[in-house]
Structures are given as C-alpha cells and as structure tokens.
Design an enzyme around this catalytic site. Structure first.
Site, mmCIF file in Angstrom:
data_model
loop_
_atom_site.group_PDB
_atom_site.id
_atom_site.type_symbol
_atom_site.label_atom_id
_atom_site.label_comp_id
_atom_site.label_asym_id
_atom_site.label_seq_id
_atom_site.Cartn_x
_atom_site.Cartn_y
_atom_site.Cartn_z
ATOM 1 N N ARG A 177 -0.632 9.688 -0.602
ATOM 2 C CA ARG A 177 -1.759 10.127 -1.425
ATOM 3 C C ARG A 177 -1.685 11.594 -1.840
ATOM 4 N NH1 ARG A 177 -6.781 6.855 1.470
ATOM 5 N NH2 ARG A 177 -6.236 4.843 0.556
ATOM 6 N N HIS B 173 -11.790 12.854 -0.307
ATOM 7 C CA HIS B 173 -11.982 11.488 0.155
ATOM 8 C C HIS B 173 -12.064 11.334 1.671
ATOM 9 C CE1 HIS B 173 -11.633 7.169 0.242
ATOM 10 N NE2 HIS B 173 -10.462 7.187 0.849
ATOM 11 N N ARG C 2 -3.109 11.117 5.575
ATOM 12 C CA ARG C 2 -3.287 9.766 6.091
ATOM 13 C C ARG C 2 -2.780 8.742 5.079
ATOM 14 N NH1 ARG C 2 -6.982 5.913 5.136
ATOM 15 N NH2 ARG C 2 -8.459 7.254 4.063
ATOM 16 N N HIS D 98 -8.076 11.818 -2.782
ATOM 17 C CA HIS D 98 -7.627 10.473 -3.172
ATOM 18 C C HIS D 98 -7.242 10.500 -4.643
ATOM 19 C CE1 HIS D 98 -7.643 6.164 -3.923
ATOM 20 N NE2 HIS D 98 -7.717 5.958 -2.625
ATOM 21 N N GLU E 43 -6.850 2.279 -3.593
ATOM 22 C CA GLU E 43 -5.392 2.272 -3.715
ATOM 23 C C GLU E 43 -4.864 0.849 -3.896
ATOM 24 O OE1 GLU E 43 -3.449 5.103 -1.147
ATOM 25 O OE2 GLU E 43 -2.068 3.568 -0.463
ATOM 26 N N GLN F 177 -8.044 15.109 2.586
ATOM 27 C CA GLN F 177 -7.356 14.193 1.676
ATOM 28 C C GLN F 177 -8.074 14.087 0.333
ATOM 29 O OE1 GLN F 177 -6.801 9.716 2.548
ATOM 30 N NE2 GLN F 177 -4.757 10.613 2.466
ATOM 31 N N PHE G 281 0.839 -1.190 0.000
ATOM 32 C CA PHE G 281 0.000 0.000 0.000
ATOM 33 C C PHE G 281 0.877 1.243 0.000
ATOM 34 C CE2 PHE G 281 -4.530 1.194 0.867
ATOM 35 C CZ PHE G 281 -5.097 0.194 0.115
ATOM 36 N N LEU H 185 -14.988 6.034 -5.671
ATOM 37 C CA LEU H 185 -13.622 5.632 -5.320
ATOM 38 C C LEU H 185 -13.182 4.347 -6.021
ATOM 39 C CD1 LEU H 185 -11.168 5.869 -3.296
ATOM 40 C CD2 LEU H 185 -12.486 4.402 -1.783
#
Lengths: 560, 319
Positions: free
Chosen positions: A273, A337, A372, A229, A242, A227, A114, A239
């Site tokens: 991100r 996001h 984050r 995304h 990721e 954030q 990730f 969405l």
C-alpha cells in the site's frame, strides 16, 4: 463498584475474540465499549482476511515473508511467525463459528488476490468481510453469554503500585461515573484515524485506548507509521477496498496509462500500500492526476462480476459519487487509513504495564512494522485477541482481587465536572480540525524535517487551546458534547506520540517516507521508536528505541 | 449550499421529558448527506444535539433516523434526494423504539428481538478437520441476510410492531431465516417450529412491504419471512391460524374464483376452536349492523373456471 477477573476495553473483533476466549475458560469477564459491539470499526474492513492454509499447499513461511517484506523489515519476525502459523486455524475457526466465507467449486473456502502477495490467500465475504466477521463474533458472544457494558466510555485506567487494576468509566446513557475493578485489562479499542483529516476511519476512532495506556506509562511504538490507503473516494475520503485491485482493477493516470508499470512492474496495482500510494501521489504531483485523483478502473471486470464479488463497493460508489463502477472509472486518491503503531506489546499481548494487555489496531505487536499488508489487520485482531486472553488468564492466576479504593473515581468526577464548569470557550470541532489538518499536512504520504516540525508546532498550538474548549451541553444523558471533549484530549496524546516518533526516525522506511532522507538506513534505524509520556520533560515525552527481532529473514532491498 | 433542517428534540432530564421541534440552517457541500448536515449542526450550531454515527459509509448501522417520515440511514441519504428543491428536511428519531435523547433511541428493543431467535449457528458436529464443505451458491444465498447491519430501520417502520410489541420483528426474522437456510445449522426443524408456533412469530407479519421499502441494505426482511412461512409449512407445521388462513385462501380462490371471506375467518380460527370462533362473533355482529358482513354462502366468480385452469397449470408445473 463493579468487579471482574478480566475486563476488555473495546467490542470490535479483537475485543470480542478475547472475550469469547475468556468466557470459554469459565472465567468472569466483561467487555466495555463506547458503542454497541456491532457498531465497531472492524465493520469497515472490506477485502478479507489472510491465511496460508497449509492443507492446500500454501506455506505459512510464504505469508510471513510477504508480511515482513511488506513491513519494510520493521516487523518483529517472531511475532509474524506466530501470526502466520496460527492464521489457518483462526480462519477455520471463524468459518465454524458461522462466517459465510465465499467458496470455490469444490465447496471449500475460496480466495482472492491481495496486495503485496503473489499467492491468493485472502479469504473473504463479498466486500463486507469485517462486518461479516464482527456480526458472527457478536453471535457467539450472545451464545456464550458474554456481558457487555454497552455505551460506556473509559476515562482512566486505575493503577495501583504500578499495576493496572481496572478502569473508571462513564455510562453514556446515565451520565454517571463508575469504578470497574479487574485483575487484568485487555485494551482492544481500535485505532486513531480521527487524528488526521481526511481519514477513512469512523468518527469513533479517536485513539482512546492508546492514550489511556500511554497515560498509564506504556510506551507507544512506531507511531510514525501511518498507512495511507491508495483508493479512497475523492472529497469524503470513504474507503474503496483493495479487493477491487485484488479482483483485477487498474489504476490509470490522466493519460489513461497503467502507471504502476513504472513503479512496481512485477506486482503492478498489487504492490504494497505504501508503494502504490506514493506512486499515485507522484502522478498527481507531476500533473498526471485528474483533479487531484487518479482513476480506479473496473469496467473490464463486467457488471455481474462486480456485483457478485464487490457488491458493497458498487453500492458505495453509487451512493457517494453517483457513479457505477461497471460504466465509469472512479476517482480515488491516497487517504489516511490505519495506524501501524500502537501500544507496545509482546507476542502474548502483554504491555510493559503489569495487568495491561493490548490487541488489534491499538496494539503494536509488531506484525505490521512500517507498512501493513491488506487483509492482515483482521488476522491480527483474531490471533492476538485470542492470545492476549490466554495470557491474561495465566496472569490472573497469581493476582489477588483489587482494592476497594475509589480514589480514582473521585478524582475523575472532579476532572469531568471541571470540564463541564468551564466558561464558554473554543469549539471542540474546530480545535480537532486544526489539529487533524496539521497532522495530514506534516505527517503525510511524504514528509521531511520541516513538515514534521510544522506538525509539532501546530500541535503545540492546539495543546494550548484544548483546556479552553467548552462543553455547552450540561445534561447527564447521552452528552456527546462532553465525550467529544474527552476524545479530543485522547487524540492530542496520539498526535503527540505520532509527531515525536516521526521526528525520531532519520530515514525512510515503509509508510514513513522522508523526501529529505529517501533511503532506508538499516545500520542505524532497523529499530523501533518508542514514545513515553513524561510530564517532567520539556517536550512532555521521553523517547527510546528498541531492536527489531530478526529470526530468519535478513533485510534486503524491497522491490515490487 | 444552505440546508434547512427541522429536528425533533427530546430532553429526558426535564421532569418527565420534554419534546419540541427545533429548526437549523447549515451551509454544506452540495453532495453532502443528511448526516453531514446533522454533524455540522452538532459541531457548530448546537452541541447539545444527540445522535449516533460512526462509519459514514453505511456499514456500521448507527445512524438510523426518520427523514421526512421514513426511516433511513442518514449517512447514505444525500440532501438532494430528500430535498431536491431546497425544501426543509424533517428529522425525527426512529419509531417503535424508546427515545433516549433527541435522535438517539434505546437499542434494547432491537437486540432483545434478535436474542429471541437464538442468533448463532448450531451445528450438529464439526468436521474432523478444516471447514464445512458447502456449495458456494448455498453460502452466497445467505448473504442477503448477512448484509443486515442491525440498524433498526425496518423495526422503526414496521406497521405490526406499531400495534404489537410482542412481534419478533423484521430484522430478527430475517436473521432467523439465515440460520434456517444455513447448511451448517442442525436446528432447522426446531427453529421453524418455534417461529411457527411462537406468539409474535412468522404469521404475525401483515405483508405491508414497509420493511422491504426502507431497508438500506437490500435484506428485504418481508421476503425472508415469506420464505420462512413456506419452509415451515414444508416441514409439516400446519397447526397455526396462519397456515389455516393461507390454506383457506388458496382453496377458496381455487374453488370459487374469489375469496370466501366468511369461510376464511372460520377456517383461520379453526372450525373446532370454539373459543376462537366465539371471539369472532362480536366482530360479525358489528359487521352485520354496518351492512359489511360478507355473504354466508360464497358467490362464484364468473371466470372461476379460468382461475381453476391457472391453478392446475401452476400446480402441474410445480410437480
């Protein structure tokens, strides 16, 4: 009047985890949620949950550092240390509760890569991890007999002598207001994505809990940290996890180049991100986009692999774009996001308001700081959901039962009736849209003094219109028209804290990237922004800063 | 693009409740979903319209409704799919569940069914440390059921629930399958025996396929129910009319190459179950009067030898 020792607002992962903890201790508790728990937005987390499992050679310090670096050094390091060191137990506990995590050849839990981390330590269930976790926690809540006020909407926190003593809540199915007293209240009501347009967030993410706490005197912290995304679908803003990039997907510009080589040569598509979103936006702004998007290319992964590991993404792509990821690249762009900011808490979930705790997206512990990492939000919910319950249990030992006063109930009845009694006025949806479009424009991937002032001006205009919106539905049962009027007021409070937080921070850090001040300024701004509601001030707010807790990692330049 | 909708409304506040149809036209993007159209109505045409919706991405399960007669998640139903030539789209609340207002149904029926099957893993004992060790295949197998988002679409269109509200229902049984199959669960036998014996259990499904057809997440509840039946029989549950029915069906076709319907009815009831057999008598009488009574003694199919060969082949392969 109802009464509980502990009342939890929100039935998503943080709320259910807290509720399970209190139930295990045999203490009277209830969850109250405006939707049935399994409808909560925790569902939407797709990619996974991070955990450094020390029994397989990972080190929690590694995860902690990646999280802190991801946060652009704004996270409180003592809180991150707790999250990282408790992560392993949290994931194992979820597995034992019944989560069907993907496994490796040896029959033990498997991982995927990730963003923002070199170690693959993200545990997952296909691309439905949040949903799988939520349903299993709901199963446990049934097993333990955790009571839920399903489809009840909290309109106000009851404050007595500066202490939180329960809520006034509206039963959506009957249209009646009730008092629910409690010795402690845990806010676990999720984020406020609907303050922006477009957003990946569900229509229910209206920041209710943040606004309730804000009105009760709790400060909202680092609210400017929004954030964006990197991979949301064109037009709808839905969405795409990721996990796609975690499994090896490329980001391509109109020339077919993997443009992340220029911006994050070491991490490529798996930089954090904020970095990836800005890189995409540069490509789009400089004319190397494809109709305002870039391409997410999974073709080289092959159909079988995509269907096995990313099945839900293929489903979304097929349903909403009519594109198979195995055959065509998918157009994506940065989209709002997640809100890193939230109700300021310590690492036990306590806010500055006695009796009020907060956990999950509505809280700011702070473990996410200015950005984050993907798959840290699920971890945040279960670790701090549990901790807030444990500390609320400790707190209530020295608290007597609340008073029988129904004064707040009466004032809320009057307030709601006055909304229903308004003459025909503006459309709620239109006012929300004007606010949300203005927020995205002013507090976007890029921002500067003038864009943020524009957002404030827009918001001030919106505020004058909010008291004139009308509720045409006068019915008692399932009056979503009235709810949307209340939600609009909550969203405006969130927007206010976001704009003022953003205007305070005179630097660029993580998601808060100011084109007029592009550098991070640790000397002056290694600190949190705090916004308090203050009706006596001209601006309606009072602002402060507070120091960032540094334990073992001094801030360094952030390179991916 | 203009979309025409015809929505079934219900206002519970009117004494005893009032139901009516209301038509709307909204202007939306050509790729919009039926949910987008409904939201457009609710926000700008008629703010009193009640519906549930949240994620807009087919993961929260809020927006189950009937569109042109079939239950669907409206967030993953594009307008062009259901109205390719601009036809009016008919939207109603889901079936088999009590309507609260307009398109909102009560969740009680659905979740009461779920609670009947003890919907949580019941392990015998936990490993001393770490996770349960299990093969990835055994876990991935469970994803079929874990994909269920509890939207209630299968319950809405279940043809058994339409006539028997005591049926546990497709969603709850698919969830029961998940625990029966979960290698960590220690209650497989008792779960199967309960699902086998319980009134409204696995044998009440009529295999109409409707739940498989409407499920928006590929859970295929009926297939899960059939697997539960197999597992129940394998673990020795052979005391139900359902099992006797299956067994009789199997033996009858094997022996005669066709179904012996009289025998099937008697076997299903149980040859010694006098009460049950007496229950059948009026049905038999009526059938006889209408000339619909199957022959008392079975006729063999001309091809019955070939049918038997097929049986032997399949049975041989199974061994």
């Amino acid at each position: 009047m109802y009464e509980h020792d502990v009342l939890i607002i929100g039935g998503g992962l943080a709320g259910l985890r807290a509720g399970i903890e209190v139930t295990r201790h045999g203490v009277d508790v209830a969850v109250i949620s405006k939707v049935h728990p399994v409808r909560s937005h925790s569902n939407a987390a797709q990619g996974g949950i991070n955990a450094p499992l020390t029994d397989r050679g990972d080190e929690w310090e590694g995860h902690a550092y990646d999280t802190i670096k991801g946060s652009d050094f704004l996270a409180d390091q003592d809180a991150v240390e707790i999250m990282s060191s408790e992560a392993g137990d949290a994931v194992i506990e979820l597995e034992r509760m019944g989560v069907i995590f993907s496994r490796g050849e040896d029959g033990r839990l498997g991982t995927r890569a990730f963003g923002g981390q070199k170690v693959a330590r993200t545990f997952f269930v296909g691309a439905i991890t949040g949903s799988a976790l939520l349903h299993v926690l709901y199963e446990q809540s049934i097993k333990l007999g955790l009571g839920v006020y399903e489809e009840w909407f909290v309109t106000k926190l009851i404050m007595e002598d500066g202490v939180c003593r329960g809520v006034v809540a509206y039963d959506i199915k009957s249209g009646k207001l009730h008092t629910i007293k409690a010795k402690a209240v845990i806010m676990a009501s999720g984020g406020s994505g609907r303050v922006f347009e477009p957003s990946t967030n569900a229509l229910i993410c209206t920041g209710d809990g943040l606004a309730l706490a804000y009105r009760a005197g709790a400060p909202l912290m680092d609210m400017e940290m929004i954030q964006y995304h990197p991979t949301t679908l064109a037009r709808t803003g839905i969405l795409l996890s990721e996990a796609a990039r975690g499994e090896g997907a490329y980001l391509l510009n109109s020339k077919g180049e993997r443009f992340m080589e220029k911006y994050a040569p070491d991490y490529m598509e798996l930089a954090s991100r904020d970095v990836v979103s800005r890189s995409e936006q540069i490509e789009i702004d400089e004319g190397r986009g494809i109709d305002g998007n870039v391409h997410l290319d999974l073709r080289h992964l092959g159909r079988d692999y995509i269907e096995q590991r990313l099945g839900y993404l293929e489903e979304v792509s097929q349903e909403f774009l009519g594109i198979s990821m195995a055959e065509e690249p998918v157009p994506v762009r940065p989209g709002m996001h997640y809100i890193m900011g939230g109700i300021k808490t310590d690492y036990n979930g306590a806010t500055i308001v006695p009796g009020l705790y907060a956990a999950g997206e509505c809280a700011n512990v702070s473990v996410h700081g200015a950005n984050r990492l993907g798959a840290n939000s699920l971890l945040d919910t279960v670790v701090f959901g549990r901790r807030s319950a444990i500390h609320a249990l400790e707190y209530i030992k020295s608290v007597e039962s609340a008073s029988k006063s129904e004064v707040d109930l009466k004032s809320e009845q009057v307030r709601l009736q006055s909304i229903l009694d308004r003459p025909k006025g503006e459309s709620i949806a239109k006012v929300r849209e004007d606010m949300a479009v203005g927020m995205t424009k002013g507090i976007g991937v890029w921002r500067d003094q003038s864009s943020m002032e524009g957002a404030l001006e827009n918001l001030n205009n919106v505020k004058t219109r909010v008291p004139n919106v009308s509720v045409e539905d006068k019915g008692k049962v399932f009056n979503t028209n009235l709810l949307s009027a209340l939600e609009l007021e909550f969203m405006v409070d969130n927007a206010e804290a976001i704009v003022h937080g953003a205007l305070m921070r005179k630097e660029s850090r993580g998601a808060h990237f100011r084109t007029d001040m592009p550098e991070r300024d640790d000397e002056n701004w290694l600190k949190h922004t705090l916004v308090y509601k203050d009706d006596n001030s001209n601006t309606g707010v009072r602002t402060e800063t507070s120091p960032v807790k540094i334990t073992q990692w001094e801030p360094v330049k952030r390179v991916y | 693009m203009i979309v025409d909708l015809k929505i079934k409304r219900f206002d519970p506040s009117d004494s005893g409740g009032k139901t009516w149809w209301q038509e709307y036209s909204v202007d939306i993007h050509k790729d919009s979903t039926v949910l987008d159209a409904l939201i457009q109505v609710r926000e700008y045409e008629d703010t009193s319209l009640a519906l549930r919706c949240a994620c807009r991405a087919s993961i929260c399960g809020s927006c189950g409704m009937r569109v042109n007669g079939n239950a669907k998640l409206v967030c993953k139903t594009r307008v062009v799919e259901v109205a390719p030539d601009g036809e009016q789209i008919i939207v109603e609340p889901m079936g088999n569940q009590h309507v609260v207002k307009d398109l909102v149904i009560s969740l009680d029926t659905f979740f009461d069914q779920i609670k009947r099957i003890k919907p949580y893993v019941q392990p015998d004992e936990s490993p001393e440390s770490g996770e349960y060790i299990a093969s990835n295949e055994s876990m991935e197998n469970l994803l079929t059921s874990m994909n269920c988002i509890m939207c209630g679409v299968c319950v809405s269109d279940c043809t058994v629930l339409e006539v028997d509200s005591n049926f546990i229902g497709p969603a709850a049984l698919a969830k029961a399958w998940r625990f029966v199959e979960d290698p960590r669960d220690s209650k497989k036998e008792s779960r199967l025996s309960e699902l086998n014996n319980e009134d409204g259990g696995i044998w009440d499904c009529t295999r109409c396929m409707k739940c498989v057809e409407v499920c928006p997440k590929g859970v295929s509840p009926m297939d899960r129910i059939m697997e539960l039946r197999e597992s129940a029989i394998e673990s020795g549950n052979k005391n139900t009319p359902g099992y006797h029915h299956t067994e009789s069906f199997y033996n009858s076709v094997k022996k005669h190459g066709r179904l012996d319907e009289t025998r099937l009815a008697v076997d299903s009831a149980g040859i010694t179950n006098v009460t049950r057999l007496l229950d059948l008598a009026p049905v038999g009488m009526k059938a006889m009067i209408k000339g619909k009574l199957p022959p008392i003694l079975p006729h063999k199919s001309e091809d019955h030898k070939n049918v038997k060969k097929l049986y032997n082949k399949v049975e041989g392969e199974e061994k």
